[in-house]
Structure formats: C-alpha cells, structure tokens
Write an enzyme that holds these catalytic residues in place. Structure first.
Site, PDB file in Angstrom:
ATOM      1  N   SER A  50      -3.180 -24.835   4.712  1.00 41.84           N
ATOM      2  CA  SER A  50      -4.219 -25.319   3.790  1.00 41.84           C
ATOM      3  C   SER A  50      -3.656 -25.671   2.413  1.00 41.84           C
ATOM      4  O   SER A  50      -4.179 -26.551   1.729  1.00 41.84           O
ATOM      5  CB  SER A  50      -5.290 -24.254   3.577  1.00 41.84           C
ATOM      6  OG  SER A  50      -5.814 -23.818   4.771  1.00 41.84           O
ATOM      7  N   HIS A 223     -13.716 -27.961   6.336  1.00 42.19           N
ATOM      8  CA  HIS A 223     -14.285 -28.250   5.015  1.00 42.19           C
ATOM      9  C   HIS A 223     -13.937 -29.691   4.642  1.00 42.19           C
ATOM     10  O   HIS A 223     -12.794 -30.129   4.796  1.00 42.19           O
ATOM     11  CB  HIS A 223     -13.688 -27.253   4.018  1.00 42.19           C
ATOM     12  CG  HIS A 223     -14.017 -27.522   2.595  1.00 42.19           C
ATOM     13  ND1 HIS A 223     -15.305 -27.620   2.151  1.00 42.19           N
ATOM     14  CD2 HIS A 223     -13.217 -27.701   1.515  1.00 42.19           C
ATOM     15  CE1 HIS A 223     -15.276 -27.853   0.839  1.00 42.19           C
ATOM     16  NE2 HIS A 223     -14.023 -27.919   0.442  1.00 42.19           N
ATOM     17  N   TYR A 277     -18.148 -30.620  -5.179  1.00 37.72           N
ATOM     18  CA  TYR A 277     -17.240 -30.568  -6.334  1.00 37.72           C
ATOM     19  C   TYR A 277     -16.403 -31.844  -6.362  1.00 37.72           C
ATOM     20  O   TYR A 277     -16.375 -32.595  -5.380  1.00 37.72           O
ATOM     21  CB  TYR A 277     -16.350 -29.318  -6.279  1.00 37.72           C
ATOM     22  CG  TYR A 277     -15.440 -29.240  -5.080  1.00 37.72           C
ATOM     23  CD1 TYR A 277     -14.146 -29.763  -5.133  1.00 37.72           C
ATOM     24  CD2 TYR A 277     -15.862 -28.663  -3.887  1.00 37.72           C
ATOM     25  CE1 TYR A 277     -13.308 -29.696  -4.030  1.00 37.72           C
ATOM     26  CE2 TYR A 277     -15.031 -28.591  -2.789  1.00 37.72           C
ATOM     27  CZ  TYR A 277     -13.744 -29.111  -2.865  1.00 37.72           C
ATOM     28  OH  TYR A 277     -12.930 -29.061  -1.770  1.00 37.72           O
ATOM     29  N   ASP A 577     -13.455   9.522  -4.144  1.00 40.85           N
ATOM     30  CA  ASP A 577     -13.934  10.846  -4.535  1.00 40.85           C
ATOM     31  C   ASP A 577     -14.530  11.492  -3.295  1.00 40.85           C
ATOM     32  O   ASP A 577     -15.209  10.843  -2.502  1.00 40.85           O
ATOM     33  CB  ASP A 577     -14.885  10.818  -5.736  1.00 40.85           C
ATOM     34  CG  ASP A 577     -16.234  10.194  -5.467  1.00 40.85           C
ATOM     35  OD1 ASP A 577     -16.308   9.324  -4.590  1.00 40.85           O
ATOM     36  OD2 ASP A 577     -17.202  10.565  -6.148  1.00 40.85           O
ATOM     37  N   GLU A 678     -27.136  19.371   1.828  1.00 41.97           N
ATOM     38  CA  GLU A 678     -26.821  18.342   2.819  1.00 41.97           C
ATOM     39  C   GLU A 678     -26.708  19.069   4.146  1.00 41.97           C
ATOM     40  O   GLU A 678     -25.963  20.052   4.254  1.00 41.97           O
ATOM     41  CB  GLU A 678     -25.471  17.673   2.511  1.00 41.97           C
ATOM     42  CG  GLU A 678     -25.494  16.776   1.298  1.00 41.97           C
ATOM     43  CD  GLU A 678     -24.119  16.171   0.990  1.00 41.97           C
ATOM     44  OE1 GLU A 678     -23.162  16.366   1.783  1.00 41.97           O
ATOM     45  OE2 GLU A 678     -23.991  15.536  -0.061  1.00 41.97           O
TER      46      GLU A 678
HETATM   47  C1  FAD Z   1     -10.032 -29.111   2.249  1.00 42.27           C
HETATM   48  C2  FAD Z   1      -9.722 -27.865   1.483  1.00 42.27           C
HETATM   49  C3  FAD Z   1      -9.958 -27.841   0.148  1.00 42.27           C
HETATM   50  C4  FAD Z   1      -9.670 -26.703  -0.584  1.00 42.27           C
HETATM   51  N1  FAD Z   1      -9.842 -26.727  -1.926  1.00 42.27           N
HETATM   52  C5  FAD Z   1      -9.453 -25.680  -2.654  1.00 42.27           C
HETATM   53  C6  FAD Z   1      -9.499 -25.756  -4.054  1.00 42.27           C
HETATM   54  O1  FAD Z   1      -9.880 -26.774  -4.609  1.00 42.27           O
HETATM   55  N2  FAD Z   1      -9.158 -24.653  -4.765  1.00 42.27           N
HETATM   56  C7  FAD Z   1      -8.739 -23.527  -4.159  1.00 42.27           C
HETATM   57  O2  FAD Z   1      -8.458 -22.568  -4.845  1.00 42.27           O
HETATM   58  N3  FAD Z   1      -8.643 -23.453  -2.828  1.00 42.27           N
HETATM   59  C8  FAD Z   1      -8.979 -24.486  -2.060  1.00 42.27           C
HETATM   60  N4  FAD Z   1      -8.912 -24.417  -0.706  1.00 42.27           N
HETATM   61  C9  FAD Z   1      -8.490 -23.148  -0.085  1.00 42.27           C
HETATM   62  C10 FAD Z   1      -6.987 -22.954  -0.210  1.00 42.27           C
HETATM   63  O3  FAD Z   1      -6.339 -24.145   0.082  1.00 42.27           O
HETATM   64  C11 FAD Z   1      -6.493 -21.886   0.746  1.00 42.27           C
HETATM   65  O4  FAD Z   1      -7.326 -20.775   0.681  1.00 42.27           O
HETATM   66  C12 FAD Z   1      -5.076 -21.476   0.405  1.00 42.27           C
HETATM   67  O5  FAD Z   1      -4.256 -22.610   0.342  1.00 42.27           O
HETATM   68  C13 FAD Z   1      -4.550 -20.519   1.444  1.00 42.27           C
HETATM   69  O6  FAD Z   1      -3.188 -20.263   1.209  1.00 42.27           O
HETATM   70  P1  FAD Z   1      -2.361 -19.470   2.303  1.00 42.27           P
HETATM   71  O7  FAD Z   1      -0.980 -19.347   1.829  1.00 42.27           O
HETATM   72  O8  FAD Z   1      -3.082 -18.242   2.653  1.00 42.27           O
HETATM   73  O9  FAD Z   1      -2.467 -20.371   3.610  1.00 42.27           O
HETATM   74  P2  FAD Z   1      -1.679 -21.640   4.152  1.00 42.27           P
HETATM   75  O10 FAD Z   1      -1.312 -22.572   3.089  1.00 42.27           O
HETATM   76  O11 FAD Z   1      -2.494 -22.165   5.275  1.00 42.27           O
HETATM   77  O12 FAD Z   1      -0.356 -21.012   4.688  1.00 42.27           O
HETATM   78  C14 FAD Z   1      -0.301 -20.274   5.891  1.00 42.27           C
HETATM   79  C15 FAD Z   1       1.001 -20.638   6.541  1.00 42.27           C
HETATM   80  O13 FAD Z   1       1.225 -19.810   7.680  1.00 42.27           O
HETATM   81  C16 FAD Z   1       2.007 -20.557   8.559  1.00 42.27           C
HETATM   82  N5  FAD Z   1       1.921 -19.944   9.884  1.00 42.27           N
HETATM   83  C17 FAD Z   1       0.796 -19.699  10.594  1.00 42.27           C
HETATM   84  N6  FAD Z   1       1.113 -19.104  11.761  1.00 42.27           N
HETATM   85  C18 FAD Z   1       2.443 -18.961  11.780  1.00 42.27           C
HETATM   86  C19 FAD Z   1       3.351 -18.411  12.714  1.00 42.27           C
HETATM   87  N7  FAD Z   1       2.960 -17.897  13.876  1.00 42.27           N
HETATM   88  N8  FAD Z   1       4.654 -18.441  12.414  1.00 42.27           N
HETATM   89  C20 FAD Z   1       5.090 -18.961  11.243  1.00 42.27           C
HETATM   90  N9  FAD Z   1       4.270 -19.493  10.326  1.00 42.27           N
HETATM   91  C21 FAD Z   1       2.955 -19.492  10.590  1.00 42.27           C
HETATM   92  C22 FAD Z   1       1.365 -21.927   8.509  1.00 42.27           C
HETATM   93  O14 FAD Z   1       2.238 -22.942   8.948  1.00 42.27           O
HETATM   94  C23 FAD Z   1       1.044 -22.057   7.035  1.00 42.27           C
HETATM   95  O15 FAD Z   1       2.007 -22.759   6.323  1.00 42.27           O
HETATM   96  C24 FAD Z   1      -9.170 -25.542   0.055  1.00 42.27           C
HETATM   97  C25 FAD Z   1      -8.941 -25.570   1.416  1.00 42.27           C
HETATM   98  C26 FAD Z   1      -9.210 -26.724   2.139  1.00 42.27           C
HETATM   99  C27 FAD Z   1      -8.932 -26.724   3.587  1.00 42.27           C
END
Ligand code: FAD
Length: 850
Positions: A50, A223, A277, A577, A678
């Site tokens: 994402s 989304h 947004y 607590d 209690e």
């Molecule tokens: C369309 C959209 C718009 C958004 N807009 C916003 C915004 O404006 N502002 C905001 O704050 N947030 C926004 N978000 C949310 C935000 O992008 C995410 O919550 C955030 O990027 C998550 O970061 P992450 O590192 O947890 O996940 P990710 O960036 O998804 O990283 C997870 C990683 O895990 C890796 N992975 C998964 N499984 C494995 C595996 N088995 N082995 C090795 N690697 C693996 C994947 O390849 C990936 O790179 C948006 C999301 C979307 C989809």
C-alpha cells in the site's frame, strides 16, 4: 540498501518493507540494534504494498491521543528527512453537524499538542483551496502542519539512513516456531535463523500470522483513488510527472507510482460529509473516496505483483465512484466532488485504482509482541500518517521494554495486538467488523455508539434475567453488558430533584435511569454483573515469589488477604491494576477488568511466570456479582452461614463460602465506594446466585445496576480505570497510586520508579469539578489555564451523590493544588472548573469500612 541474497541468520527479521517495516528497522538501528534484516516479496523500494500507491495525505488530528502523537512524530521525522510537504490540511463542513465535529477537532488538537489548530470561514477556506465552491461549505478546520508524505521517497530515505539490510524479491514462506518461540523465518531464498521477527505485512497480515498459527484480525479492503488529467485551474503548479520513478522497477501500472510521487502545492483537503478527500499532484488533482459500499478482500487471497497490477491494487470499479452505494451517503463520490470542486465535473482521469489497505475490528493498529509466540511482534493496520511514530514505539518496546516516543511513554492499551477477544480471529467476524470501520471512517460517531452486528455473542449466565428486566445492553470485549435497566425507571421519579437534564451531544445515549441506579445503590443495595471482569489463577511452587516480582505492592499476604497492586513495565508505566487474593499457600486469584485486560494483563503474567507456576487466565469461567450498598451486609447474611460482620469479614479480606447453595469466593471490596462484596462463583451457578440474592433482598430494595451507574460512582471515589485514566503512559506517582507501591520490595519497574521519585514528577492526576454547570465533560477535551492547554479530560461524568460534574485530568504539578481555577473546553463551550482533593465522595471511607 542491499539487494543480494538474504543471510542465513539475523538477530531481527522485519517482514515487509513498506512504511511500517522500514520505520521499525530504521528506529531499531537508531536505538543501537545490530543485525536487522528487512525482507520483502516485491522489488525495492516499489514493493507493490500500500505504501507505494497511497497519496500519502497526513491529517494528524484524531480523538485518540496516541494516533495524534504518532502522526505528529511522523510528520516531524519525515519533514526533517525532506520527504514531507507541509502544505497544511483543511477539512470542510457541508452540514451543521460537521461544523460541530470540526469544533471538536480543534479541541482534540489542542489537547494533544498539535500546533495552531483553527476554524476557518468559507472565504478563508477558498483562499487556501480556490477550487472549492464557497457556497457548498459552512467552514473548515485547518491544521497548518498537516501535509503529504512522498511515499516512495520516504522508503528510499529509510533504506539509505538505516544500518539494517534490505532484501527485495524475497518471499517469506513459513515461520518456524518451536516451544512457543520464533526460531527462523523461511523464505524462497533460504532460511534465516533469528531471535525476533516483526510482521509488517499489512494486507498480508492475516496470511503471515497463519504461518505461525496466529489468527490476526486484519481485514483488507479496497479503497478508491483517481488522478485527473492536468487542469487549467492548477496550471501554475510545477510538475515532474514522467520523471519521478526513473530507474526504479515498478510493478503494475507505472502511472500510479508516478503521480503519487508528485507533491502538492495546496493544502490537502477532506469532505468527510461525503467520505472524500483530495490533494494536488502538480497540475493534476487526486481524489480519494470511502464513499462506496465496503469492498472486502479475502484475507487469504491477497495476490502477487503482476504486469497489470501491483499486488495490493485491484481494478477500478467505476460503478462505486459514480453511483451511491455507501449505506450512509445519498450522493456518489462523483456527484459530491462535482458540487464541491465544480472544475472537476468534466475532466478525464489519467490514473485510477482500487488500492487495498486494512482495518482491525476496532479500527486501531495492532502493535506489540504476540501472546502466542515469544519474539514475534506485529506492526499492522498502520497508516502512512502514523507509521513513523509506531515504528519508533515498537523499536523502543523491543529494545528497551518500554513503548515510548521521545516526548515520553505512550498508552498501549488501545493498540496492543493482545487486546483482541478470543473470537476476534474468526474470519467472518473480523472481515465484517473491518468493513464497518471502513464505512465509518469519516462518519460522526456518537459518544457510546454501539454496533448492531455480531451481538449476543458473549453473555453472562444472568443474561436472560437481565433481558426480562429490560437491560439496555452495550458491548464490551464482545460481552453484552447492561448499561441500565428499564425495570428501574420508577426510581427516576423518586430521585427526580437530584438528576439534572443532560442535553446535546454530551447527553446522547445516556438515560436518567443510570443516575437513579447510582443514587439507589448509595441508599439501599444493588447487584452489578461483573462477569466480564476476569480472574487469573496463579498456582504452584514459587507463586508468591513470582507475584512479588511482577507486582508493585507487597505480596507477603496471609491466606484470605486481598491486596490492590499494579503491574508495571520496565519504564514504570502501568501495565495493569489488579487485585490479588491469597486463597491458600501458593494459590492466588488475581482479578482485573474486562475488555482488553485478559489478553494484555493475563498475557504479561503468563510471559513472566517461571516453569513451576501455572497462570490460568479465566474468561467467563466465573460469573460474578458486585453486591454493593448500605443493605449489602444484611442481605448477604440472610444467604450464608459465614460470618459477614465487620469483625468476621473485614474490608480487603476474602472467604470461600456458600451463598444459598452456591459456592463463591467472596471479596470484601467495592468499586463504587459502598459496603459490599464481589461474589465470584463458577459460571454454571450464576443464575442461582442471581435468584438467591434477588429473592433474599426484595424487602431490602435490591435492584440490578448497570455500567452507567458504575462509571459515575467510581469517578466520585476516584477509583482508576485502566485504559481510561491509567495506562502505560503514566507511573504510579503521577497516577496518584503511591499506596499501591512498596519500595521495600523488588519488582519489575522499580528502578524506573526510583529514578522518577528522585527526579520528582511533573504531572499528577486530579479531579476537577465544574463551578456552575451540570454538563458532562467528554474525554479528550482540553483543560486550560490562562488560555494555555495544561491537560485534557481523561474521564468525565456526573457525580449524582456530590451534585457536581466531575472531570479527571493530569495537570502539571504546579496546578494540582486543590482550589486552583481552570477551564475546560467541550463542544465549543468554555466551562469554569476547580481542582479538588480526592476522593470527592466519602473521603473518610466510612461507608466501605463500616
Ligand atoms: C488507495 C490508498 C490510499 C491511501 N491513502 C493514504 C493516505 O492518504 N494517508 C495515509 O496515511 N495512509 C493512506 N493509505 C494507507 C497506507 O497506505 C497504509 O496503511 C500503509 O502504507 C501501510 O504500510 P505498511 O508498511 O504496513 O504496508 P505495505 O506498504 O503494504 O507493506 C507491506 C509489505 O509486506 C510485503 N509482504 C507481504 N507478505 C510478504 C511475504 N510473505 N514475504 C515478504 N514480504 C511480504 C509486501 O510486499 C509489502 O511491501 C492509503 C492506502 C490506500 C490503499
């Protein structure tokens, strides 16, 4: 940055190189951790997660303190790194209700220290955002330090500035867990033995958890986001679209990554009335929408990168943009944007996506060490907005045992991965609840709002009696808990003069019956269903010594003695607590609250127990009644042969006895400040226990009492509620609980407390009462002295016995003196209030000790 094959061993493996994984790795190495490897299945830095296709908008204000604090930390970090555009953020109001909501946002921002939050007139909004139609809005909320993170740029920055090693194109295929500990991470490039691993895989969080046998409640949802063609109205902006990702391997549609990397030159904007947004990308406009039915994604079917799509992007579904499919919105995203930003009516979209990200059942992140696997941590369900802060918190927690930001320790009760109920890992449940959170993301959620799905899931043995009595059920930790009983409506008339009206937002979802139940309990006697509270049985050789190591109070107890204590973390923050009851030699019952307590508090005790000590966290194994009020002794004595006189059964003692034919562990304690007990009985005896007390107490006026009365009664007495007015962000001295600490004993967190005692505390919890209003103060609202915020309301309620509105707050010690005048801002009003000594009710404790 590194791209060669991963090593065969690393101290710490971080799985996922998105915003969260990179932030955790960066902060771990900043704090001195060595040998940290970050693995991602996608190419670096554009992994297909994402983080690389999100517009990176950062609105920092939240009703949650930890969300606001982590957002502000993130914006400062990324700003210093040069990957943040501090263009400001404006949320517009298109309804009166939303205007009230924006006022609330200024109050939260003031409480949690965001700089210069302000309300804007429609004209002021359009000065910043000229594309907005002034006639469509009533005003706006402006936070000047909001902005946008350059996602791909920030990931590159983390990789360049961390001494961790990063490995792309490496998929984690299994987690090797042995003896309840993480041993190794298996990948398609080989095995990596490790001491610790962090799951930061976001959309794949459920799948990764499954590799270790964990059911993590992480629900992926689609989304919508679109970017327009260049617009004349934005022609003054510079643009470098086309050059932003040169040289980078980009899976799927390159144009999305290109546009996301292009900065805005105007404030980022939101129209929450329509779940929308927007932001500029150079001379193009990006528009995002939650304004559609929730499009849940099967948590086990998250895909891989392909030529067409990045792994966490699905095809754009036009119907969800152009037709109203969101249950609570009457206009589609397109219609609402057309009205708010008329210039977008006929423009083409050059990039579109249904991107995927995740929600937990309560909408908050899932952070911390898992209960089931030692050394396996999670950093999940975190937005870009908060990712820097949570990365720091997680790294501090892992390295130093104390979750904190540079500004101080943080409260983890609401974000801990262990907080979820036993049923939360069921797929249909968490997918449904995640869907609800998605739908609600920009909704105005009422105080005490209750969900309407998955109800009746956990019920106490008294449930059927309670239903017959007309209980109004609220859900807590999945349990149905009565908030008040319609059968007590007759009491409202009796106490009419003492129950003020509660109007407006503060009065929503409240009943005068709660007040009447409060007053009745102080006059007669009531039964309160405590089944949701948990008991933890601690038994076996060395139990007492073990409890002494984890408890801040002296655990050298006699059989039958009861003691209030705290569990602390290494930093002296309050993990829990609890009440400890010595049942026999090396046999103890620890009681604690419901909700997230069994998982967090029980998990802590289980982790710390030596092999000879068994810790059994009972959830629902006992049904419990709090029998409280001046007639409690008379009533109880009628049902038991045990001596319940003050001499025979003193305060803070316990007895195993019979109530009617029901075996109970009776504790002479009270959470409401009245004489009482209690009564903890095995669940199967619950109904009989209820009937026995009800029948025996009829002529003594016994009534059922709900959670509403409990809340106001406990506040009058100043009894703390973990997760509300005490948490890991306060130590026992700040929390006014020095009596729960015995510095002559040895316990986890003592060193930190000694240091705190030497340095002296600079803030202290204190009750305030309103000088001339009966309104109820809501949590998170600022407490002001001479116009400056000095704290915020932790918990507020009406004290019906003292006839005052009460607010508990932490204030700098110089203002904690009784008699100090302050103000509280709530719902746009400023209230005069006064610092008071506690407890506010029965300070001599005559009622509980008589
Ligand atoms: C369309 C959209 C718009 C958004 N807009 C916003 C915004 O404006 N502002 C905001 O704050 N947030 C926004 N978000 C949310 C935000 O992008 C995410 O919550 C955030 O990027 C998550 O970061 P992450 O590192 O947890 O996940 P990710 O960036 O998804 O990283 C997870 C990683 O895990 C890796 N992975 C998964 N499984 C494995 C595996 N088995 N082995 C090795 N690697 C693996 C994947 O390849 C990936 O790179 C948006 C999301 C979307 C989809």
């Amino acid at each position: 940055m590194s791209t060669e094959t991963p090593p065969s061993r690393a101290d710490t493996v971080v799985i996922g190189a998105g915003a969260v994984g990179c932030s955790v790795a960066y902060h771990l190495t900043e704090l001195g951790a060595e040998d940290v490897a970050v693995i991602d299945q996608g190419p670096l830095p554009v992994t297909g997660g994402s983080s690389v296709h999100a517009p990176g908008i950062m609105f920092q204000t939240s009703p949650s303190k930890i969300q606001t604090k982590t957002a502000y930390y993130t914006s400062r970090l990324l700003s210093d790194a040069g990957v943040y555009d501090e263009v400001g953020g404006i949320e517009v109001a298109r309804s009166e209700d939303r205007m009230d909501f924006l006022r609330r946002r200024t109050e939260w921002a003031t409480s949690y220290g965001l700089p210069e939050p302000q309300l804007l007139s429609p004209e002021e909004v359009t000065e910043h955002l000229p594309m907005v139609d002034e006639d469509e809005i009533l005003g706006g909320y402006y936070s000047p330090t909001d902005g946008r993170v350059d996602g791909i740029g920030a990931l590159q920055w983390y990789m360049e500035h961390s001494s961790a090693s990063f490995y792309g194109n490496t998929e984690v295929t299994d987690l090797d867990v042995e003896g309840g500990e993480i041993n190794a991470v298996e990948t398609d490039q080989g095995r990596i033995d490790c001491e610790r691993a962090v799951i930061a895989t976001n959309n794949w969080g459920y799948q990764t958890g499954q590799l270790a046998g964990l059911d993590l409640p992480i629900a992926p949802v689609e989304h919508q986001y679109v970017v327009t063609e260049p617009m004349d109205e934005l022609a003054d902006a510079e643009t470098s679209v086309g050059d932003n990702t040169t040289g980078l391997e980009v899976p799927g549609d390159r144009s999305i990554a290109e546009y996301m990397s292009e900065g805005p030159h105007q404030p980022v904007g939101r129209d929450q009335d329509h779940s929308l947004y927007f932001r500029t990308h150079g001379d193009a406009l990006g528009m995002g929408s939650y304004n559609h039915e929730t499009l849940s994604v099967d948590p086990e079917a998250m895909g891989k990168n392909s030529e067409e799509h990045q792994a966490s992007v699905r095809g754009f579904t036009k119907e969800h943009w152009e037709t109203p499919t969101h249950r609570g919105r009457d206009k589609s995203a397109k219609q609402a944007f057309d009205e708010l930003l008329p210039a977008t009516q006929d423009v083409e979209y050059e990039a579109t996506e249904n991107g995927i990200f995740v929600f937990t059942p309560d909408g908050m992140p899932a952070v911390g060490e898992t209960a089931q696997v030692d050394g396996l941590w999670t950093g999940l369900a975190i937005w870009w907005t908060h990712s820097g802060g949570y990365g720091r918190i997680l790294a501090e927690w892992m390295e130093n045992g104390t979750p904190r930001l540079p500004s101080g320790p943080v409260d983890t009760g609401g974000i801990h991965v262990r907080r979820f109920e036993p049923h939360a890992g069921e797929k249909d449940y968490f997918v449904d609840r995640g869907a609800k959170r998605y739908e609600q993301v920009y909704s105005i959620v009422e105080p005490r709002w209750q969900p309407d799905d998955h109800r009746g899931l956990r019920t106490s043995p008294f449930y059927h009696q309670q239903k017959e009595l007309g209980a109004e059920f609220y859900q807590s930790g999945g349990w149905e808990t009565p908030q008040w009983y319609e059968s007590n409506a007759d009491l409202v008339e009796k106490y009419e003069d003492r129950i003020p009206d509660q109007d407006g937002w503060q009065g929503i979802n409240r009943s005068k019956i709660e007040a009447a139940e409060h007053l009745h309990t102080r006059d007669k006697v009531s039964m309160f269903d405590m089944t949701t509270f948990s008991s933890i049985m601690v038994e076996g050789e060395g139990s007492q010594a073990f409890l002494q190591r984890v408890c801040s109070n002296d655990m050298d107890l006699e059989t039958g003695q009861v003691r209030y204590s705290l569990l602390l973390n290494e930093g002296g923050g309050i993990l829990a607590d609890i009440t400890v009851v010595k049942l026999d030699d090396e046999e103890f019952m620890v009681t604690t609250g419901g909700g997230n307590s069994p998982g967090i508090h029980g998990g802590h005790l289980t982790d710390e127990a030596p092999a000879t000590v068994s810790v059994h966290v009972e959830e629902g194994a006992k049904s419990t009644i709090g029998l409280w009020g001046p007639n409690a002794r008379l009533l109880l004595q009628r049902c038991t042969d045990a001596d319940v006189t003050n001499d025979g059964f003193p305060y803070f003692r316990a007895k195993q006895m019979y109530v009617g034919d029901v075996p109970v562990i009776a504790l002479r304690v009270s959470y409401v400040g009245e004489l009482g007990w209690e009564l903890w009985a095995p669940t199967e005896y619950g109904q009989r226990l209820w009937e026995t007390l009800q029948e025996a107490g009829e002529d003594l006026g016994v009534r059922p009492m709900g959670g509403g009365a409990l809340s106001s009664m406990r506040l009058e007495k100043g009894y703390r509620l973990w997760g509300t007015d005490i948490d890991t962000d306060s130590n026992p001295f700040e929390a006014g609980l020095p009596f729960a600490v015995d510095m002559d004993t040895e316990f986890i967190g003592k060193d930190a407390l000694e240091a705190a005692r030497e340095e002296g505390i600079d803030s202290k919890i204190t009750p305030l009462t309103l000088d001339d209003s009966t309104d109820i103060m809501l949590s998170g609202r600022p407490v002001l002295k001479d116009g400056e915020a000095i704290g915020y309301v932790q918990a507020g309620n009406y004290g019906y016995s003292i006839d005052k509105s009460i607010a508990y707050t932490y204030v700098p010690t110089e203002y904690a003196e009784a008699g100090t005048s302050v103000q509280i801002q709530c719902e746009g009003e400023t209230y005069d209030a006064t610092v008071r000594d506690e407890p506010l009710f029965d300070p001599a404790r005559e009622r509980i000790t008589k």
